[in-house]
Motif scaffolding. Sequence first.
Motif, short mmCIF file in Angstrom:
data_model
loop_
_atom_site.label_atom_id
_atom_site.label_comp_id
_atom_site.label_asym_id
_atom_site.label_seq_id
_atom_site.Cartn_x
_atom_site.Cartn_y
_atom_site.Cartn_z
N LEU A 45 0.84 -1.20 0.00
CA LEU A 45 0.00 0.00 0.00
C LEU A 45 0.87 1.25 0.00
CD1 LEU A 45 -2.65 1.61 0.36
CD2 LEU A 45 -2.43 1.19 2.83
N GLY A 46 1.92 1.24 0.81
CA GLY A 46 2.82 2.40 0.88
C GLY A 46 3.48 2.68 -0.46
N VAL A 47 3.87 1.64 -1.18
CA VAL A 47 4.47 1.81 -2.50
C VAL A 47 3.49 2.50 -3.44
CG1 VAL A 47 5.35 0.61 -4.53
CG2 VAL A 47 6.04 -0.15 -2.25
N CYS A 48 2.24 2.04 -3.42
CA CYS A 48 1.22 2.62 -4.32
C CYS A 48 0.90 4.05 -3.95
CB CYS A 48 -0.04 1.77 -4.28
SG CYS A 48 0.16 0.10 -4.94
N VAL A 49 0.75 4.32 -2.65
CA VAL A 49 0.45 5.68 -2.19
C VAL A 49 1.59 6.62 -2.52
CG1 VAL A 49 0.08 7.13 -0.15
CG2 VAL A 49 -1.12 4.96 -0.36
N PRO A 71 2.47 3.44 5.65
CA PRO A 71 2.35 2.15 6.34
C PRO A 71 2.86 2.18 7.78
CG PRO A 71 4.08 2.07 4.67
CD PRO A 71 3.32 3.34 4.45
N THR A 72 3.94 2.92 8.05
CA THR A 72 4.44 2.97 9.42
C THR A 72 3.49 3.73 10.34
OG1 THR A 72 5.81 4.91 8.84
CG2 THR A 72 6.87 2.76 8.76
N THR A 73 2.80 4.73 9.80
CA THR A 73 1.80 5.45 10.58
C THR A 73 0.62 4.54 10.92
OG1 THR A 73 2.39 7.56 9.55
CG2 THR A 73 0.27 7.46 10.67
#
Length: 279
Positions: free
Chosen positions: A132-136, A223-225
């Motif tokens: 998800l982080g990669v896409c965002v 993602p870390t958030t």
Amino acid sequence: MTNTVPEKSGFWSRPTLWKLLLLIVAYLVFYLAAGQVISRVFADQIDTDNVVSSASSIIFGVMLPIAIGAVALLIFTVKVGWLSSIFGPQPVRGRGWMWIGPIIVVAAIAAHLAGTDWSAWSAGEIVSLIALGVCVGLAEELVTRGIAVKMLRDAGHRERFVAVVSSLLFALMHTVNFIAGMELATVLATVVYTFGFGMCMYLTMRVTGTIWAAIVLHGLTDPTTILSTGGLDTSVTTGASGATTIATLLTVVLVAFGVVAIFFIRGRVGEEQPARVSA
């Protein structure tokens, strides 16, 4: 030398602010429409009460619409011939003080990682959040620090205007979270935070000379958030103690720095810049 694709002529070759607004609205409509279709087709895979409760819910409820939006943005970027200029070296050099922006973001990422209850997440959920982080990171940086910044620069605006408007548009894009059911107070807090974060991403792009640095930091931040706060419907300023409290304080510092930075941003594409002066 890398091969470059010449920019196309036509409607998008003469950028203006209203054309940028039109593009962002079109992107948001497309993203929301894709989300609606996916939520109906994969309704049995999505937990509407807690969309990050499982790997499949993360993928179909959050990641896939953003991934589709990112692909659409890449296709648009290629079609208009902007790919090499957006992903190539920045045309305006950064200044030493701009490193404060990415440093704050990296510190917040580290604090979120330290404050995460890893036992609360499965391996599949963690991998899905990384995806998800990669896409965002790709989608949101491409549309705001990539396309928006390029269009504003090509329209002849100074860098202060470019930084503020692109960050403001980035922040306002997150108001669509209200449509998705997020509480109003959380949406408003997110808008304030994302303006400061957007400024830091602009400074990251300037000082590193590439949009890729902003994409990577953005891709690590979301993602870390989520891992630290426990979900999407949790304010970025939520925190209890320890590392999570530090992350909350860093969020406040990030927003404050983003506002202060406005007054120090200088320059314009094509304008001769003074040589760096060593400290």
